[in-house]
Design a protein around this motif. Sequence first.
Motif, PDB file in Angstrom:
ATOM      1  N   LYS A  18       0.823  -1.209   0.000  1.00  0.00           N
ATOM      2  CA  LYS A  18       0.000   0.000   0.000  1.00  0.00           C
ATOM      3  C   LYS A  18       0.858   1.261   0.000  1.00  0.00           C
ATOM      4  CE  LYS A  18      -1.942   2.199   3.453  1.00  0.00           C
ATOM      5  NZ  LYS A  18      -1.813   3.612   3.046  1.00  0.00           N
ATOM      6  N   PRO A  19       0.526   2.224  -0.863  1.00  0.00           N
ATOM      7  CA  PRO A  19       1.297   3.471  -0.876  1.00  0.00           C
ATOM      8  C   PRO A  19       0.865   4.421   0.227  1.00  0.00           C
ATOM      9  CG  PRO A  19      -0.429   3.573  -2.522  1.00  0.00           C
ATOM     10  CD  PRO A  19      -0.507   2.194  -1.916  1.00  0.00           C
ATOM     11  N   GLN A  20       1.702   5.394   0.507  1.00  0.00           N
ATOM     12  CA  GLN A  20       1.366   6.410   1.502  1.00  0.00           C
ATOM     13  C   GLN A  20       0.258   7.314   0.958  1.00  0.00           C
ATOM     14  OE1 GLN A  20       4.620   8.997   2.573  1.00  0.00           O
ATOM     15  NE2 GLN A  20       3.808   9.348   4.608  1.00  0.00           N
ATOM     16  N   GLY A  21      -0.607   7.788   1.862  1.00  0.00           N
ATOM     17  CA  GLY A  21      -1.640   8.733   1.485  1.00  0.00           C
ATOM     18  C   GLY A  21      -2.936   8.118   1.011  1.00  0.00           C
ATOM     19  N   LEU A  22      -3.000   6.802   0.954  1.00  0.00           N
ATOM     20  CA  LEU A  22      -4.197   6.113   0.492  1.00  0.00           C
ATOM     21  C   LEU A  22      -4.764   5.284   1.640  1.00  0.00           C
ATOM     22  CD1 LEU A  22      -5.576   5.940  -2.342  1.00  0.00           C
ATOM     23  CD2 LEU A  22      -4.444   3.732  -2.625  1.00  0.00           C
ATOM     24  N   ALA A  50       0.599   5.274   6.635  1.00  0.00           N
ATOM     25  CA  ALA A  50       1.456   4.084   6.643  1.00  0.00           C
ATOM     26  C   ALA A  50       1.524   3.440   5.263  1.00  0.00           C
ATOM     27  CB  ALA A  50       0.930   3.078   7.661  1.00  0.00           C
ATOM     28  N   THR A  51       2.609   2.717   5.036  1.00  0.00           N
ATOM     29  CA  THR A  51       2.794   1.965   3.797  1.00  0.00           C
ATOM     30  C   THR A  51       3.037   0.502   4.138  1.00  0.00           C
ATOM     31  OG1 THR A  51       5.211   2.206   3.707  1.00  0.00           O
ATOM     32  CG2 THR A  51       3.910   4.006   2.778  1.00  0.00           C
ATOM     33  N   GLY A  52       3.091  -0.315   3.082  1.00  0.00           N
ATOM     34  CA  GLY A  52       3.506  -1.697   3.293  1.00  0.00           C
ATOM     35  C   GLY A  52       2.405  -2.708   3.097  1.00  0.00           C
ATOM     36  N   LEU A  53       2.585  -3.851   3.724  1.00  0.00           N
ATOM     37  CA  LEU A  53       1.791  -5.039   3.439  1.00  0.00           C
ATOM     38  C   LEU A  53       0.330  -4.878   3.838  1.00  0.00           C
ATOM     39  CD1 LEU A  53       1.833  -7.949   2.396  1.00  0.00           C
ATOM     40  CD2 LEU A  53       2.412  -8.690   4.723  1.00  0.00           C
ATOM     41  N   LEU A  54      -0.541  -4.978   2.840  1.00  0.00           N
ATOM     42  CA  LEU A  54      -1.989  -4.957   3.043  1.00  0.00           C
ATOM     43  C   LEU A  54      -2.577  -6.129   2.258  1.00  0.00           C
ATOM     44  CD1 LEU A  54      -4.519  -3.505   4.187  1.00  0.00           C
ATOM     45  CD2 LEU A  54      -4.627  -2.259   2.008  1.00  0.00           C
ATOM     46  N   THR A  87      -2.336  13.408  17.639  1.00  0.00           N
ATOM     47  CA  THR A  87      -2.667  12.094  17.079  1.00  0.00           C
ATOM     48  C   THR A  87      -1.584  11.048  17.327  1.00  0.00           C
ATOM     49  OG1 THR A  87      -1.697  12.678  14.942  1.00  0.00           O
ATOM     50  CG2 THR A  87      -4.046  13.125  15.233  1.00  0.00           C
ATOM     51  N   GLY A  88      -0.417  11.496  17.752  1.00  0.00           N
ATOM     52  CA  GLY A  88       0.703  10.574  17.948  1.00  0.00           C
ATOM     53  C   GLY A  88       1.497  10.324  16.690  1.00  0.00           C
ATOM     54  N   ASP A  89       1.086  10.963  15.571  1.00  0.00           N
ATOM     55  CA  ASP A  89       1.823  10.792  14.325  1.00  0.00           C
ATOM     56  C   ASP A  89       2.009  12.133  13.625  1.00  0.00           C
ATOM     57  OD1 ASP A  89      -0.579  11.396  12.989  1.00  0.00           O
ATOM     58  OD2 ASP A  89      -1.093   9.297  12.713  1.00  0.00           O
ATOM     59  N   ALA A  90       2.604  12.086  12.448  1.00  0.00           N
ATOM     60  CA  ALA A  90       2.973  13.310  11.742  1.00  0.00           C
ATOM     61  C   ALA A  90       1.782  14.067  11.180  1.00  0.00           C
ATOM     62  CB  ALA A  90       3.950  12.968  10.612  1.00  0.00           C
ATOM     63  N   GLU A  91       0.594  13.459  11.180  1.00  0.00           N
ATOM     64  CA  GLU A  91      -0.573  14.122  10.629  1.00  0.00           C
ATOM     65  C   GLU A  91      -1.306  14.990  11.648  1.00  0.00           C
ATOM     66  OE1 GLU A  91      -2.858  10.934   8.876  1.00  0.00           O
ATOM     67  OE2 GLU A  91      -1.740  11.116   6.995  1.00  0.00           O
ATOM     68  N   ALA A 198       6.891   7.930  10.249  1.00  0.00           N
ATOM     69  CA  ALA A 198       6.640   7.030   9.123  1.00  0.00           C
ATOM     70  C   ALA A 198       6.498   5.613   9.653  1.00  0.00           C
ATOM     71  CB  ALA A 198       7.778   7.102   8.108  1.00  0.00           C
ATOM     72  N   LEU A 199       5.686   4.824   8.947  1.00  0.00           N
ATOM     73  CA  LEU A 199       5.449   3.445   9.363  1.00  0.00           C
ATOM     74  C   LEU A 199       5.292   2.568   8.128  1.00  0.00           C
ATOM     75  CD1 LEU A 199       4.919   1.601  11.854  1.00  0.00           C
ATOM     76  CD2 LEU A 199       2.472   1.984  11.446  1.00  0.00           C
ATOM     77  N   ARG A 200       5.967   1.429   8.152  1.00  0.00           N
ATOM     78  CA  ARG A 200       5.889   0.474   7.040  1.00  0.00           C
ATOM     79  C   ARG A 200       5.695  -0.924   7.609  1.00  0.00           C
ATOM     80  NH1 ARG A 200       6.329   0.197   1.784  1.00  0.00           N
ATOM     81  NH2 ARG A 200       7.522  -1.387   0.648  1.00  0.00           N
TER      82      ARG A 200
END
Length: 306
Positions: A18-22, A50-54, A87-91, A198-200
Amino acid sequence: MSSRPPRRPVDGLLLLDKPQGLSSNAALQRARWLFKAAKAGHTGTLDPMATGLLPLTFGEATKFSQLLLEADKCYEAVLRLGVETDTGDAEGQVIATATVAVDRRTVESALARFRGEIEQIPPMYSALKRDGKPLYEYARAGIEVERAPRLVRIHTLVLLDCDGDTLSLRVDCSKGTYIRTLAVDLGRVLGCGAHLMALRRTRIGPLNLSAAVTLEALEAAPEGPARDAMLAPVDTLVAHLPAIELDAVCAAAIMQGRQLPLPGTKAGQLRLYAAGRFLGIGQTDGQGRLLPKRLVANGKVGSALG
């Protein structure tokens, strides 16, 4: 009036990077449209950041997605020290800042406190529900509700890099672990605050990111057999279970919902096959009986695992 594109029966598992932002649902809908699949679902959502395995399930594979929700997961996370967000994250919005004065030894010492079984308080910006409403709806309205701490397990927590106010970690953890919460809690132990930059996700149970494909690769594949070949078989989701081959008579009985004698077996789940075709999973009761638990429709899907 525009007509809805035709849907077709598609059975299998797509390991998506999964790409970032989606959002996870947006990624699912794009993949479903590309396959023109009649039925689809996802397992273990990822935040848009987050990105990575979905893993995305299609057709008969959706029956087994619950097994992945219970599985351990592995992530690579980047933390920014010295800044906390709501939120605990960059957003999120910055709510506190502090000077960062830590070294690798200090960080390693702090990480030791988070290995093994720990308690986490779920973040307000989460999909957990209170009185039928997600916590993030309360958070957006400026309301904070009390959340009970949860026990989770951090199997492995490795410091990959420590560079000024940036930390990179690898986290191998149980289901229900919030990496955003881990970032915030670690920052507070370090005395400077932190948030997740960032999280992957790299693994869910037996499934690895190395086998995943991107949406771009999926879109580039010619429609038809070439694109369908990017789907893994349905039984990939249960590859960690022991397998048993049934003869035609026993397979017919199981598919009709009947139990079978299976002496000498311990209680547990089994992958069921007949003539190399995946039938679903059965449950042995420890008393010499095999019962159907979750079956595919008419044993119609093939297998690459056997």
